[in-house]
Enzyme design. Sequence first.
Site, PDB file in Angstrom:
ATOM      1  N   GLU A  52       0.837  -1.212   0.000  1.00 52.08           N
ATOM      2  CA  GLU A  52       0.000   0.000   0.000  1.00 52.08           C
ATOM      3  C   GLU A  52       0.875   1.267   0.000  1.00 52.08           C
ATOM      4  O   GLU A  52       0.531   2.261  -0.647  1.00 52.08           O
ATOM      5  CB  GLU A  52      -0.959  -0.042   1.187  1.00 52.08           C
ATOM      6  CG  GLU A  52      -2.052  -1.102   1.011  1.00 52.08           C
ATOM      7  CD  GLU A  52      -2.894  -1.310   2.246  1.00 52.08           C
ATOM      8  OE1 GLU A  52      -4.143  -1.204   2.145  1.00 52.08           O
ATOM      9  OE2 GLU A  52      -2.310  -1.569   3.321  1.00 52.08           O
ATOM     10  N   GLU A  89      -3.741  -9.679   3.612  1.00 52.17           N
ATOM     11  CA  GLU A  89      -4.452  -9.386   4.863  1.00 52.17           C
ATOM     12  C   GLU A  89      -5.557 -10.405   5.168  1.00 52.17           C
ATOM     13  O   GLU A  89      -5.795 -10.744   6.327  1.00 52.17           O
ATOM     14  CB  GLU A  89      -5.067  -7.978   4.795  1.00 52.17           C
ATOM     15  CG  GLU A  89      -4.075  -6.835   4.942  1.00 52.17           C
ATOM     16  CD  GLU A  89      -3.427  -6.420   3.631  1.00 52.17           C
ATOM     17  OE1 GLU A  89      -2.803  -5.351   3.595  1.00 52.17           O
ATOM     18  OE2 GLU A  89      -3.512  -7.179   2.647  1.00 52.17           O
TER      19      GLU A  89
HETATM   20  N1  T1G Z   1       4.278  -7.865  11.758  1.00 54.11           N
HETATM   21  C1  T1G Z   1       5.031  -8.253  12.815  1.00 54.11           C
HETATM   22  N2  T1G Z   1       5.951  -9.282  12.774  1.00 54.11           N
HETATM   23  C2  T1G Z   1       6.101  -9.885  11.599  1.00 54.11           C
HETATM   24  C3  T1G Z   1       5.341  -9.535  10.442  1.00 54.11           C
HETATM   25  C4  T1G Z   1       4.400  -8.464  10.561  1.00 54.11           C
HETATM   26  N3  T1G Z   1       3.661  -8.057   9.514  1.00 54.11           N
HETATM   27  N4  T1G Z   1       5.714 -10.352   9.435  1.00 54.11           N
HETATM   28  C5  T1G Z   1       6.665 -11.166   9.934  1.00 54.11           C
HETATM   29  N5  T1G Z   1       6.896 -10.900  11.229  1.00 54.11           N
HETATM   30  C6  T1G Z   1       7.882 -11.563  12.107  1.00 54.11           C
HETATM   31  C7  T1G Z   1       7.575 -13.047  12.332  1.00 54.11           C
HETATM   32  O1  T1G Z   1       6.686 -13.230  13.390  1.00 54.11           O
HETATM   33  C8  T1G Z   1       8.961 -13.599  12.663  1.00 54.11           C
HETATM   34  O2  T1G Z   1       9.242 -13.261  13.986  1.00 54.11           O
HETATM   35  C9  T1G Z   1       9.869 -12.777  11.768  1.00 54.11           C
HETATM   36  O3  T1G Z   1       9.134 -11.579  11.438  1.00 54.11           O
HETATM   37  C10 T1G Z   1      10.239 -13.466  10.491  1.00 54.11           C
HETATM   38  O4  T1G Z   1       9.062 -13.905   9.855  1.00 54.11           O
HETATM   39  C11 T1G Z   1      -3.212  -1.868   6.860  1.00 54.11           C
HETATM   40  C12 T1G Z   1      -3.274  -4.128   8.353  1.00 54.11           C
HETATM   41  C13 T1G Z   1       7.121 -11.570   5.534  1.00 54.11           C
HETATM   42  C14 T1G Z   1       6.734 -13.522   4.101  1.00 54.11           C
HETATM   43  O5  T1G Z   1       0.441 -10.576   6.465  1.00 54.11           O
HETATM   44  O6  T1G Z   1       3.930 -13.510   5.543  1.00 54.11           O
HETATM   45  O7  T1G Z   1      -0.533  -4.772   6.469  1.00 54.11           O
HETATM   46  O8  T1G Z   1       9.352 -15.540  14.885  1.00 54.11           O
HETATM   47  O9  T1G Z   1       9.476 -16.346  10.225  1.00 54.11           O
HETATM   48  O10 T1G Z   1       9.291 -17.213   6.532  1.00 54.11           O
HETATM   49  O11 T1G Z   1      -3.404  -3.223   5.042  1.00 54.11           O
HETATM   50  O12 T1G Z   1       6.525 -13.383   7.770  1.00 54.11           O
HETATM   51  O13 T1G Z   1      11.418 -14.344  14.280  1.00 54.11           O
HETATM   52  O14 T1G Z   1      10.052 -13.582  16.244  1.00 54.11           O
HETATM   53  O15 T1G Z   1       7.584 -15.554   8.774  1.00 54.11           O
HETATM   54  O16 T1G Z   1      10.877 -15.408   5.755  1.00 54.11           O
HETATM   55  C15 T1G Z   1       0.115  -7.918   6.135  1.00 54.11           C
HETATM   56  C16 T1G Z   1       3.035 -11.491   7.245  1.00 54.11           C
HETATM   57  C17 T1G Z   1      -0.040  -7.403   7.518  1.00 54.11           C
HETATM   58  C18 T1G Z   1       2.785 -10.595   6.091  1.00 54.11           C
HETATM   59  C19 T1G Z   1       8.521 -13.570   5.858  1.00 54.11           C
HETATM   60  N6  T1G Z   1       1.374  -8.632   6.026  1.00 54.11           N
HETATM   61  N7  T1G Z   1       4.374 -12.044   7.214  1.00 54.11           N
HETATM   62  O17 T1G Z   1       8.420 -14.954   5.957  1.00 54.11           O
HETATM   63  O18 T1G Z   1       9.948 -15.294   8.012  1.00 54.11           O
HETATM   64  S1  T1G Z   1      -1.628  -6.662   7.731  1.00 54.11           S
HETATM   65  C20 T1G Z   1       1.423  -9.929   6.215  1.00 54.11           C
HETATM   66  C21 T1G Z   1       4.696 -13.042   6.363  1.00 54.11           C
HETATM   67  C22 T1G Z   1      -1.522  -5.159   6.956  1.00 54.11           C
HETATM   68  C23 T1G Z   1      -2.657  -3.084   6.189  1.00 54.11           C
HETATM   69  C24 T1G Z   1      -2.796  -4.354   6.966  1.00 54.11           C
HETATM   70  C25 T1G Z   1       6.075 -13.618   6.498  1.00 54.11           C
HETATM   71  C26 T1G Z   1       7.087 -13.025   5.490  1.00 54.11           C
HETATM   72  P1  T1G Z   1      10.048 -14.226  14.887  1.00 54.11           P
HETATM   73  P2  T1G Z   1       8.955 -15.379   9.249  1.00 54.11           P
HETATM   74  P3  T1G Z   1       9.697 -15.797   6.522  1.00 54.11           P
END
Ligand code: T1G
Length: 695
Positions: free
Chosen positions: A104, A124
């Site tokens: 975004e 999301e």
């Molecule tokens: N927020 C906080 N922590 C996050 C995070 C996030 N969005 N994404 C990953 N982490 C942490 C995860 O818990 C782990 O922590 C570490 O980063 C590595 O992740 C308004 C509201 C990016 C593809 O849904 O899909 O934006 O365990 O082990 O396999 O529209 O993480 O080491 O303590 O998964 O390489 C939308 C979610 C949010 C993406 C990386 N975004 N993340 O995968 O590593 S909603 C998502 C992922 C939003 C707006 C809305 C994956 C990754 P720890 P990992 P990975």
Amino acid sequence: MTEAIVYEKIGDIAVLAANNPPVNALGLAVRQGLVEGIERAEKEGAKAVLIYGEGRTFFAGADIREFGKPPVGPFLPDVCTRIEASPLIVVSALHGTALGGGLEIALASHYRIAVPKARMGLPEVLIGVMPGAGGTQRLPRLIGIDKSLDVITSGRQVGAKEALELGILDKIADGEPREIGLAYAQELIDANAPRRPVSEMPAPAPVDFDALYDAVLKKGRGLLAPAVAVRGIQACCELPFAEGMKRERELFGQLMNTDQRQGLIHAFFAERAVGKLPELEGVAPRPLNAIGVIGGGTMGAGIATSALLSGLKVTLIEMSPKAAEAAKGRIAGNLQGALKRGKISPEKFEELTEKALTLAIDYEALKDADLVIEAVFEEMSVKKEVFTKLDAICKPGAVLASNTSYLNVNEIAAVTSRPADVIGLHFFSPAHVMKLLEIVVADKTAPDVVATGFALGGKMGKVSVRAGVCDGFIGNRILSTYRTCADYMILDGASPYQIDKALEDFGFAMGPYAVADLAGLDIGWAVRKRKRAEGVDPRARDFTYADKLCEDGHFGQKTGMGYYDYSAGPKSRVPNPEVMPLIEADRAAQGITARAFTDEEIIRRYMAAMVNEAAKVVGEGIAKRPLDVDVTLLYGYGFPRYRGGPLKWADMQGLPALLDDIKSWAEDDPYFWAPAPLLEQLVTEGRNFDDLNKD
Ligand code: T1G
């Protein structure tokens, strides 16, 4: 300026570098840094702004850990609006995974460039919400309704090449995001390129959004977020931009307050926490290059396939050359699937089946293996024979693993001179598809052997869960209890078909009786016979209709008949007319008068049985934390992900009411419904299962 965003001015370009490891989540400091950076760039007379991420990725989205906490501004939609409104041209340079709020931010920029391996998306809905910072308002303006519906309601990631074709990206270039971003921004300045706010682009013409909403809701089998996101895209087509943004925020807020959002975010963090065990801190796994697999049946062939696909050399042992060739055939069949899906090339297929895989009859072939997994017939004497041979042949330090689904791993380890090297690695069928791996730690298993089990799971792309030794470990033990609860409800008046429908409406892909037919009724029959042979507590209720079905040769899909009749094909299941008479005969023989069950009662009893047994599993330390149970049921037993797992579901239902139910049912059946001590303790202390996850 917050350190989360590092500001630099290079010539006419103000550079905003995100520095919030591990994934540049758009937490408060990042949001503040972006707004301050844009304002400073404008004050300092820059001509363009470049936004990129340091580390492994561009912004991977909003900071999910902030969800459910009191929101603090600047809010992401406003940050995006501020970026887009800047009089300077704003360029985003993407690498890694630009997801959710991250994409975004890029959509609010005027130009987008990416490295070839970049991936992007609005996932999301996978965590129970929807884009909330303009994704449903800007993406359709850029790529149209159909494509944005697909990207937003599926939550899938889009590669850079496809993103360029779709029109999300303007350019792809090799190099580091900072360098390609600086070069592109300079190119735009030199070309006197205009600002290009997506919000000012025309919105697509509306379509029949009610029909789309219903279709997406049906496809989601109860998952709300994708359907609600359709209403966001509708707002884009039917309202002016600013009102569309407001509508998107309202819809986003509604989803934030759902149990589904809680369940899905719990699942997101739980599946990442299962591998984090204090006992493994600082423990290095043993070397893992070549493994052995004993037995080339469905499970052995699946395990070998998963190992080959993860780059391991595999030696597979079978009883005879004919059996070994048959095993190779199964493995080749499994790999054919990967070939068809383009996961491997024909050359890779050849290499895996001809070079990486070795067939043998003689255990001597395993003398150099780093780890051996036994997948032979589920009979203790057979297991002991195999481990005695492995103990004699395998090199010192080799890990000896059993794929048993139920049997006592301590007893298996005891026949060897090296019980510290013995572990249970319980794969789920089909082993090259199912992501769950139960790592069964026996009393004498060494920590580095446990670490090696998790390392193998990681290599194979599995979600590995630590389990202690008991009958059925975590998953099958809990399964046996909620299945028994269902069988008792049938005795008392419910039908297998009503139970299956109720559980499928609850969100399970398949009800317990359809699952039993798929797995094979002979497996449950063998378990009941083994337990009867071992002696069943006289207080336990018994039922015979399921045995009678097996005695009649009906084992489910594999015989074309089970609880359902599959003669018209696996998908067209119709009730097998022989089943209800068997059940009625069983009731009559036990003098039971059938009564009616509502779907609501079926769910409450079935889930209460699951939660109560799960609380015993956690209470006894078979599962270290409630989240281990949740992840096991999510990845191995088809538990609906948006409910977070049985113990998360229980927390959201409220433990006191659940315990009250159990205690009321215990009046009729005190043996089956004996409340789990942990459940009673949590209710007494006013705590819940999630509190234990945090301990
Ligand atoms: N927020 C906080 N922590 C996050 C995070 C996030 N969005 N994404 C990953 N982490 C942490 C995860 O818990 C782990 O922590 C570490 O980063 C590595 O992740 C308004 C509201 C990016 C593809 O849904 O899909 O934006 O365990 O082990 O396999 O529209 O993480 O080491 O303590 O998964 O390489 C939308 C979610 C949010 C993406 C990386 N975004 N993340 O995968 O590593 S909603 C998502 C992922 C939003 C707006 C809305 C994956 C990754 P720890 P990992 P990975």
